[in-house]
Design an enzyme around this catalytic site. Structure first.
Site, PDB file in Angstrom:
ATOM      1  N   ASP A   7       0.792  -1.241   0.000  1.00 39.84           N
ATOM      2  CA  ASP A   7       0.000   0.000   0.000  1.00 39.84           C
ATOM      3  C   ASP A   7       0.824   1.291   0.000  1.00 39.84           C
ATOM      4  O   ASP A   7       0.477   2.252   0.700  1.00 39.84           O
ATOM      5  CB  ASP A   7      -0.949   0.016   1.204  1.00 39.84           C
ATOM      6  CG  ASP A   7      -1.984  -1.093   1.159  1.00 39.84           C
ATOM      7  OD1 ASP A   7      -1.973  -1.893   0.203  1.00 39.84           O
ATOM      8  OD2 ASP A   7      -2.798  -1.178   2.094  1.00 39.84           O
ATOM      9  N   ASP A  67      -4.436  -1.111  -2.114  1.00 44.39           N
ATOM     10  CA  ASP A  67      -5.814  -0.858  -1.709  1.00 44.39           C
ATOM     11  C   ASP A  67      -6.590  -0.368  -2.925  1.00 44.39           C
ATOM     12  O   ASP A  67      -6.094   0.494  -3.667  1.00 44.39           O
ATOM     13  CB  ASP A  67      -5.817   0.219  -0.607  1.00 44.39           C
ATOM     14  CG  ASP A  67      -6.431  -0.254   0.686  1.00 44.39           C
ATOM     15  OD1 ASP A  67      -6.557  -1.473   0.884  1.00 44.39           O
ATOM     16  OD2 ASP A  67      -6.782   0.603   1.520  1.00 44.39           O
ATOM     17  N   HIS A  88     -10.533   0.446  -3.491  1.00 44.39           N
ATOM     18  CA  HIS A  88     -11.906   0.459  -2.989  1.00 44.39           C
ATOM     19  C   HIS A  88     -12.899   1.012  -4.010  1.00 44.39           C
ATOM     20  O   HIS A  88     -12.632   2.042  -4.651  1.00 44.39           O
ATOM     21  CB  HIS A  88     -12.001   1.344  -1.739  1.00 44.39           C
ATOM     22  CG  HIS A  88     -11.255   0.833  -0.559  1.00 44.39           C
ATOM     23  ND1 HIS A  88     -11.431  -0.434  -0.051  1.00 44.39           N
ATOM     24  CD2 HIS A  88     -10.331   1.429   0.244  1.00 44.39           C
ATOM     25  CE1 HIS A  88     -10.642  -0.599   1.004  1.00 44.39           C
ATOM     26  NE2 HIS A  88      -9.964   0.509   1.195  1.00 44.39           N
ATOM     27  N   HIS A 130     -17.645   2.404  -0.174  1.00 40.71           N
ATOM     28  CA  HIS A 130     -17.183   1.216   0.555  1.00 40.71           C
ATOM     29  C   HIS A 130     -17.650   1.260   2.014  1.00 40.71           C
ATOM     30  O   HIS A 130     -17.723   2.331   2.626  1.00 40.71           O
ATOM     31  CB  HIS A 130     -15.653   1.127   0.497  1.00 40.71           C
ATOM     32  CG  HIS A 130     -15.135  -0.208   0.910  1.00 40.71           C
ATOM     33  ND1 HIS A 130     -14.815  -0.514   2.213  1.00 40.71           N
ATOM     34  CD2 HIS A 130     -14.902  -1.333   0.192  1.00 40.71           C
ATOM     35  CE1 HIS A 130     -14.393  -1.760   2.279  1.00 40.71           C
ATOM     36  NE2 HIS A 130     -14.433  -2.290   1.066  1.00 40.71           N
ATOM     37  N   HIS A 182     -10.755   6.747   0.662  1.00 38.22           N
ATOM     38  CA  HIS A 182      -9.365   6.649   0.211  1.00 38.22           C
ATOM     39  C   HIS A 182      -9.213   5.527  -0.803  1.00 38.22           C
ATOM     40  O   HIS A 182      -9.990   4.585  -0.830  1.00 38.22           O
ATOM     41  CB  HIS A 182      -8.408   6.422   1.393  1.00 38.22           C
ATOM     42  CG  HIS A 182      -8.617   5.103   2.074  1.00 38.22           C
ATOM     43  ND1 HIS A 182      -9.635   4.888   2.981  1.00 38.22           N
ATOM     44  CD2 HIS A 182      -7.944   3.925   1.983  1.00 38.22           C
ATOM     45  CE1 HIS A 182      -9.579   3.644   3.420  1.00 38.22           C
ATOM     46  NE2 HIS A 182      -8.566   3.026   2.825  1.00 38.22           N
ATOM     47  N   LYS A 195      -6.784  -5.223  -3.140  1.00 38.58           N
ATOM     48  CA  LYS A 195      -7.588  -5.667  -2.005  1.00 38.58           C
ATOM     49  C   LYS A 195      -8.579  -4.582  -1.606  1.00 38.58           C
ATOM     50  O   LYS A 195      -8.437  -3.423  -1.987  1.00 38.58           O
ATOM     51  CB  LYS A 195      -6.692  -6.045  -0.830  1.00 38.58           C
ATOM     52  CG  LYS A 195      -5.784  -4.934  -0.344  1.00 38.58           C
ATOM     53  CD  LYS A 195      -4.759  -5.451   0.640  1.00 38.58           C
ATOM     54  CE  LYS A 195      -3.870  -4.349   1.167  1.00 38.58           C
ATOM     55  NZ  LYS A 195      -4.574  -3.327   1.955  1.00 38.58           N
ATOM     56  N   CYS A 217      -2.334  -2.577   7.703  1.00 33.60           N
ATOM     57  CA  CYS A 217      -2.220  -3.471   6.550  1.00 33.60           C
ATOM     58  C   CYS A 217      -0.946  -4.311   6.567  1.00 33.60           C
ATOM     59  O   CYS A 217      -0.973  -5.481   6.192  1.00 33.60           O
ATOM     60  CB  CYS A 217      -2.328  -2.666   5.265  1.00 33.60           C
ATOM     61  SG  CYS A 217      -3.961  -1.891   5.085  1.00 33.60           S
TER      62      CYS A 217
END
Length: 211
Positions: free
Chosen positions: A14, A52, A54, A58, A87, A112, A157
């Site tokens: 990330d 990440d 999203h 989310h 984010h 993810k 994370c």
């Protein structure tokens, strides 16, 4: 075991614009780790990037819960969830990897947090603790048994990924000086203790580069 052994992999977690100072969920000093990762990565034959990613709306976003603020907690179907500022929206500038990150030989980018109803700190298992991302299977099929982790944020994370790597049977090494933490209400201390208990090893980048 040398870092370029085919059984080793570096997993970069990330290192994205929204987690860098100026981003929507900035981690203090997040940009400071980029040069160090760039020095480490060429020593590994296998490099994997976790990102990440999203969708809008989310379930982990505070904006999806009227009356709630970032860093509040709520109960979702799978348990307690910290609510975050919006984010790493799919395709956004904030979701992009830091522009100075140099990982041209990375073999896999694993995204993810794509499920709108489930958060995913770990690169291995989503936050419901049941849904695998497929990373463990990829590593096994490639003959990799040892992983080194760097990135953001150390206490979320990165730590969850390290714990899940151990649970999946991988030798796991955290490189603390190539990470930065959010440290929300003592989260860093708790994460470090959990990783130590789980058998995660800790090695500084400067020591690894002297191997």
């Amino acid at each position: 075991m040398p870092l370029n052994d085919p059984r080793c992999a570096l997993i970069v977690i990330d290192v994205q614009n929204d987690f860098i100072p100026g981003g929507n969920l900035a981690v203090a000093g997040g940009d400071e780790i980029v040069p160090l990762i760039n020095r480490l990565a060429p020593r590994f034959r296998n490099v994997i990037i976790a990102q990440d990613w999203h969708p809008a709306g989310h379930a982990s976003f505070a904006s999806s819960h009227p009356g709630r603020q970032p860093f509040d907690t709520v109960q979702l179907a799978y348990g307690t969830q910290v609510l975050w500022p919006d984010h790493c929206l799919q395709g956004s500038h904030g979701a992009q990897l830091h522009a100075d990150l140099q990982l041209p030989h990375a073999r896999l980018v694993i995204r993810k947090g794509c499920n709108p109803q489930i958060d995913s700190y770990s690169a291995f298992v989503e936050a419901d603790r049941q849904t695998p991302t497929g990373l463990a299977g990829y590593l096994r099929e490639c003959g990799i048994d040892t992983v080194y982790l760097v990135g953001l944020a150390l206490d979320y994370c990165v730590a969850w990924s390290a714990l899940d790597a151990r649970a999946a049977g991988f030798n796991t090494v955290l490189i603390p000086d190539a990470c930065r933490a959010i440290d929300l209400d003592g989260s860093l201390k708790r994460a470090m203790a959990q990783m130590e208990t789980a058998g995660v090893q800790f090695m500084e980048a400067k020591d690894l580069m002297n191997l």
